[in-house]
Design a protein around this motif. Structure first.
Motif, PDB file in Angstrom:
ATOM      1  N   CYS A   2       0.847  -1.195   0.000  1.00 21.37           N
ATOM      2  CA  CYS A   2       0.000   0.000   0.000  1.00 21.37           C
ATOM      3  C   CYS A   2       0.878   1.239   0.000  1.00 21.37           C
ATOM      4  O   CYS A   2       1.980   1.227   0.519  1.00 21.37           O
ATOM      5  N   ASN A   3       0.328   2.283  -0.583  1.00 23.79           N
ATOM      6  CA  ASN A   3       1.022   3.562  -0.589  1.00 23.79           C
ATOM      7  C   ASN A   3       0.310   4.485   0.402  1.00 23.79           C
ATOM      8  O   ASN A   3      -0.913   4.653   0.339  1.00 23.79           O
ATOM      9  N   TRP A   4       1.079   5.032   1.326  1.00 28.03           N
ATOM     10  CA  TRP A   4       0.498   5.882   2.373  1.00 28.03           C
ATOM     11  C   TRP A   4       1.111   7.269   2.326  1.00 28.03           C
ATOM     12  O   TRP A   4       2.302   7.414   2.076  1.00 28.03           O
ATOM     13  N   THR A   5       0.278   8.250   2.611  1.00 27.80           N
ATOM     14  CA  THR A   5       0.791   9.617   2.761  1.00 27.80           C
ATOM     15  C   THR A   5       0.240  10.167   4.072  1.00 27.80           C
ATOM     16  O   THR A   5      -0.944   9.986   4.383  1.00 27.80           O
ATOM     17  N   GLY A   6       1.112  10.819   4.816  1.00 25.84           N
ATOM     18  CA  GLY A   6       0.697  11.385   6.088  1.00 25.84           C
ATOM     19  C   GLY A   6       1.847  12.050   6.794  1.00 25.84           C
ATOM     20  O   GLY A   6       2.856  12.389   6.167  1.00 25.84           O
TER      21      GLY A   6
END
Lengths: 236, 311
Positions: free
Chosen positions: B191-195
């Motif tokens: 999964c690709n996460w941004t935060g």
């Protein structure tokens, strides 16, 4: 006829062998409880699945469903005992010299093939052997390596971040999990053949794994089976 | 037949006999050397395996000695096996649960001995990312995204909760990672996460420390309180995290997944995304965060799973 008692299995080997039996059984059982939660493996040929691990009746029969937490509890508790028992076993093999009885040499492959042909009643002669024949040597050394591989692949999926180099070495998380699963199947296969061979070898051989000794005729300087004149039963 | 003829026939037959004998001997020799070769060409010989043979005994003596030894071994072995099986069966469930919990905690201590925050989980190309929905605990109640606020407890120099909006989180340095999420069931997915890195969140909103000084996650992480608790707004789902895993660079307070804002089933508006733990720890729709001294309660740990659940 005069007799001699021959010591076949040292006390340590017998204890470690029999302790390993319930431990490996528990590791496999708890592994199946865990696997149930994501049952993805099967035997496929040209995209057609011949066998799925495992069929519903198998889970129902053994009462596997919905026991993931229990499986994890058992697996991560008994793993220590399985590991420690295995380490003691290998250490003992090295320092007692018992490795001489179970290690194969390059020529073992040929002799193991002859043993297999003999066991299948294709040839009559049995190659000379010590306590174990060469097929046994390969199998017993192999199963130790399988144990080590189960620990290594297990660690790779247990700590895929801290041991990411190991997980990567095994081809990544998914592959390490696949290897860990197939090692379990291989253990079950080993167990099936092992038990069948023990049953064929008879009581005296089985008993020696419990009490350590077997009776031999004193005239026999070399065990009859290794002289190859008779169709001696292979000992397991 | 003359004397001479007789003699020559005798000699001839003797020569023949000799020849036959020689052939037989040669045959025997060949056989024994075959046999010897066979014995010598033997793994046990090569590795110098020794036999352990006892003294000479009569049939009766041997039988008696074997029975004596068998009896002893079978009794000890049988008693041990029974003690093992019944001992385990008689153990109350509660004792076993305690045993398993303590085993998990022991494993946790071993993991922490070998833990290094410098080790990173592998990252994948962005296009490998997929999505899989699993676990709706804490997401079932009435929920209005616009009303959402993050409450934070256990901060330095304040007794009441800090209340933050999503924009406050988005104001922190934006971090993206493409990692493999592992579910405790066995499957995994990239999964690709941004935060915001949790460590950046801690740097911005200083939590309480043990000695009361300002937190310094880089040089003195031990001074931080050891645990972080996270709970959904409806308090139905809750996880506890250890501080080293919280401070790991691959632990994010994520607001985007695969390049788009989180959808409700993936934990909108804010969730935990970390490469250090199984999916069960990566709580969706975080309602409040507390820095604490006490080991926080954890939804799945209460159901028999490993509290640590760390990679």
């Amino acid at each position: 006829m005069a007799k001699q008692l021959e010591k076949k299995h040292p006390l340590a080997i017998r204890w470690l062998h029999w302790i390993n039996f319930p431990l490996l059984t528990l590791m496999i059982w708890s592994g199946i409880l865990i696997y149930w939660a994501n049952q993805v493996y099967g035997i496929k040929i040209f995209g057609y699945e011949l066998f799925h691990f495992f069929p519903a009746w198998f889970y129902e029969f053994l009462g596997v469903p919905f026991r993931l937490a229990e499986g994890l509890q058992l697996h991560f508790f008994f793993m220590w005992f399985f590991l420690i028992n295995g380490i003691i076993y290998v250490t003992y093999l090295i320092f007692s010299g018992e490795w001489r009885a179970i290690l194969p040499v390059p020529g073992s492959l040929k002799r193991a093939a002859l043993v297999t042909l003999h066991d299948l009643h294709i040839v009559k002669k049995l190659p000379a052997q010590g306590k174990y024949n060469d097929a046994q040597r390969i199998a017993y050394t192999g199963v130790i390596l399988m144990g080590a591989a189960a620990v290594v692949t297990g660690l790779a999926i247990y700590k895929p971040l801290q041991l990411s180099w190991l997980t990567a070495l095994l081809g990544g998380y998914e592959w390490a999990r696949w290897q860990h699963f197939w090692l379990m199947i291989a253990f079950v296969g080993f167990f099936a053949v092992h038990v069948a061979q023990v049953a064929l070898a008879g009581w005296s051989n089985f008993r020696s794994m419990i009490m350590g000794y077997e009776t031999v005729d004193i005239e026999t300087k070399i065990p009859a089976s290794s002289l190859n004149e008779t169709e001696g039963a292979t000992t397991v | 037949m003359s004397e001479q003829e007789k003699k020559s026939t005798e000699i001839e037959s003797q020569v023949l006999i000799e020849k036959v004998r020689e052939i037989e001997l040669a045959k025997q020799k060949a056989e024994t050397s075959d046999l010897q070769n066979l014995v010598r060409d033997n793994t046990a010989r090569i590795l110098n395996e020794k036999r352990e043979l006892g003294t000479s005994l009569s049939d009766d003596e041997a039988k008696r000695e074997m029975s004596r030894r068998s009896r002893r071994s079978f009794l000890i072995g049988g008693a041990t096996a029974l003690a093992g099986i019944f001992g385990w069966r008689l153990l109350p469930d509660e004792t076993k649960q305690n045993l398993y919990r303590r085993a998990f905690e022991f494993n946790e201590r071993v993991s922490q001995i070998f833990y290094s925050p410098k080790r990173l989980a592998p990252e994948f190309p962005r296009e490998f990312a997929g999505a899989r929905v699993n676990g709706m605990e804490g997401l079932s109640g009435e929920f209005n995204l616009a009303d959402w606020r993050l409450r934070v407890g256990g901060l330095a120099n304040r007794s009441e909760d800090l209340i933050l909006t999503l924009d406050d989180i988005k104001a922190l340095p934006r971090t993206e990672m493409t990692t493999e999420l592992k579910c405790i069931e066995g499957w995994s997915i990239v999964c690709n996460w941004t935060g915001a890195r949790f460590s950046d969140f801690i740097a911005a909103y200083q939590p309480k420390t043990r000695n009361g000084n300002a937190p310094d996650a880089v040089n003195n992480p031990e001074n931080l309180l050891p645990y972080v608790s996270m709970i959904t707004p409806d308090a139905d789902y809750y996880v506890g995290m250890d501080m080293p895993s919280i401070l790991h660079p691959q632990t994010l307070l994520a607001y985007e997944m695969n390049g788009a804002p989180l959808t409700p089933e993936h934990g909108a508006p804010l969730r935990l995304a970390t490469a250090t733990k199984y999916g069960i720890k990566q709580i969706k729709r975080i309602g409040r965060i507390d820095f604490t001294d006490e080991r926080p309660k954890d939804f799945w740990a209460e159901r028999g799973y490993d509290w640590y659940a760390g990679h």
